[in-house]
Design a protein around this motif. Structure first.
Motif, PDB file in Angstrom:
ATOM      1  N   PRO A   3       0.850  -1.209   0.000  1.00  0.00           N
ATOM      2  CA  PRO A   3       0.000   0.000   0.000  1.00  0.00           C
ATOM      3  C   PRO A   3       0.876   1.246   0.000  1.00  0.00           C
ATOM      4  CG  PRO A   3       0.062  -0.951   2.193  1.00  0.00           C
ATOM      5  CD  PRO A   3       0.783  -1.919   1.281  1.00  0.00           C
ATOM      6  N   PRO A   4       0.327   2.365  -0.479  1.00  0.00           N
ATOM      7  CA  PRO A   4       1.089   3.618  -0.399  1.00  0.00           C
ATOM      8  C   PRO A   4       1.425   3.947   1.058  1.00  0.00           C
ATOM      9  CG  PRO A   4      -0.869   3.876  -1.778  1.00  0.00           C
ATOM     10  CD  PRO A   4      -0.980   2.543  -1.117  1.00  0.00           C
ATOM     11  N   ALA A   5       2.555   4.639   1.256  1.00  0.00           N
ATOM     12  CA  ALA A   5       3.002   4.979   2.617  1.00  0.00           C
ATOM     13  C   ALA A   5       1.947   5.785   3.360  1.00  0.00           C
ATOM     14  CB  ALA A   5       4.324   5.747   2.544  1.00  0.00           C
ATOM     15  N   PHE A   6       1.239   6.659   2.640  1.00  0.00           N
ATOM     16  CA  PHE A   6       0.190   7.470   3.270  1.00  0.00           C
ATOM     17  C   PHE A   6      -0.880   6.577   3.885  1.00  0.00           C
ATOM     18  CE2 PHE A   6      -3.967   9.516   3.097  1.00  0.00           C
ATOM     19  CZ  PHE A   6      -3.726  10.713   3.761  1.00  0.00           C
ATOM     20  N   ASP A   7      -1.333   5.547   3.117  1.00  0.00           N
ATOM     21  CA  ASP A   7      -2.365   4.624   3.604  1.00  0.00           C
ATOM     22  C   ASP A   7      -1.860   3.785   4.774  1.00  0.00           C
ATOM     23  OD1 ASP A   7      -4.084   5.592   1.697  1.00  0.00           O
ATOM     24  OD2 ASP A   7      -3.784   3.926   0.298  1.00  0.00           O
ATOM     25  N   ALA A   8      -0.590   3.385   4.702  1.00  0.00           N
ATOM     26  CA  ALA A   8      -0.017   2.590   5.795  1.00  0.00           C
ATOM     27  C   ALA A   8       0.036   3.404   7.085  1.00  0.00           C
ATOM     28  CB  ALA A   8       1.379   2.107   5.411  1.00  0.00           C
ATOM     29  N   TRP A   9       0.421   4.691   6.974  1.00  0.00           N
ATOM     30  CA  TRP A   9       0.465   5.542   8.170  1.00  0.00           C
ATOM     31  C   TRP A   9      -0.934   5.753   8.733  1.00  0.00           C
ATOM     32  CZ3 TRP A   9       3.310   6.707  11.992  1.00  0.00           C
ATOM     33  CH2 TRP A   9       3.054   7.818  12.792  1.00  0.00           C
ATOM     34  N   ARG A  10      -1.882   5.971   7.846  1.00  0.00           N
ATOM     35  CA  ARG A  10      -3.276   6.150   8.268  1.00  0.00           C
ATOM     36  C   ARG A  10      -3.774   4.898   9.003  1.00  0.00           C
ATOM     37  NH1 ARG A  10      -7.152   9.483   9.761  1.00  0.00           N
ATOM     38  NH2 ARG A  10      -9.183   8.626   9.342  1.00  0.00           N
ATOM     39  N   ALA A  11      -3.432   3.728   8.472  1.00  0.00           N
ATOM     40  CA  ALA A  11      -3.826   2.472   9.125  1.00  0.00           C
ATOM     41  C   ALA A  11      -3.171   2.338  10.497  1.00  0.00           C
ATOM     42  CB  ALA A  11      -3.450   1.284   8.233  1.00  0.00           C
TER      43      ALA A  11
END
Length: 196
Positions: A3-11
């Motif tokens: 997943p994109p880093a943005f989505d991983a951080w959000r998760a």
């Protein structure tokens, strides 16, 4: 694909907050189970403090101004969304130079006498602050259809919180892409800017 880093951080943010909420509910219900056992009552949903977890929703980083989300009403099975901006809560807190602010909303069906205990457990040892609570009585289920919560006074509760994430602690973990999207000065972005 990863997943994109943005989505991983959000998760990751979502996981941390959901874990705090779930752990608080588990602890409260374990205490209720012990109380029921000591009173020689059966341990079932009717003797638990929290009967039903409807939703846990987390905001983006809180801006000073922006689109306001309508305040979530208790009752029903719709998810409760956080207010969304600093101007929508009494603290007025927003993300700043040294920290980020998130808001999250919890919607549960529970024994009304235990609301304050749940709030205390969610906030204990964390930078979570309750910014609004709203509740409404759950009608007595005389037909014994659908969900049965027992004979105690039961309410549907919406609890809105904000949480503060200290920059020195969390910014080194925030992906560069996230720093850029939210215009946060974190180490990864500063290194990229220096190289560029």
């Amino acid at each position: 694909d990863a997943p994109p880093a943005f989505d991983a951080w959000r998760a990751q943010l979502t996981y941390w907050i959901q874990r705090d909420v779930v752990n608080a509910i588990v602890e409260l219900n374990e205490e209720a189970g012990i109380e029921a056992k000591n009173a020689r009552l059966p341990r079932w949903v009717g003797t638990m403090a929290v009967k039903d977890l409807i939703s846990v929703r987390i905001s983006e980083y809180v801006p000073r101004v922006g689109d306001l989300t309508a305040l979530a009403a208790p009752g029903g099975n719709d998810a409760a969304l956080p207010p969304g901006t600093g101007q929508s809560v009494f603290t007025g807190n927003t993300s700043g130079d040294n920290y980020e602010v998130l808001q999250f909303s919890v919607k549960v069906v529970m024994d009304q006498r235990d609301i304050d205990r749940l709030v205390e457990k969610i906030c204990r040892d964390r930078f979570h602050t309750l910014v609004r609570a709203a509740y409404a009585a759950v009608p007595v289920n005389r037909d014994f259809k659908a969900k049965i919560y027992g004979s105690e006074p039961v309410v549907s509760v919406v609890l809105d919180f904000e949480t503060t994430m200290l920059g020195k602690l969390f910014r080194p973990m925030i992906p560069k892409e996230t720093c850029e999207i939210y215009e946060i000065n974190c180490p990864q972005r500063e290194e990229a800017d220096a190289e560029g």
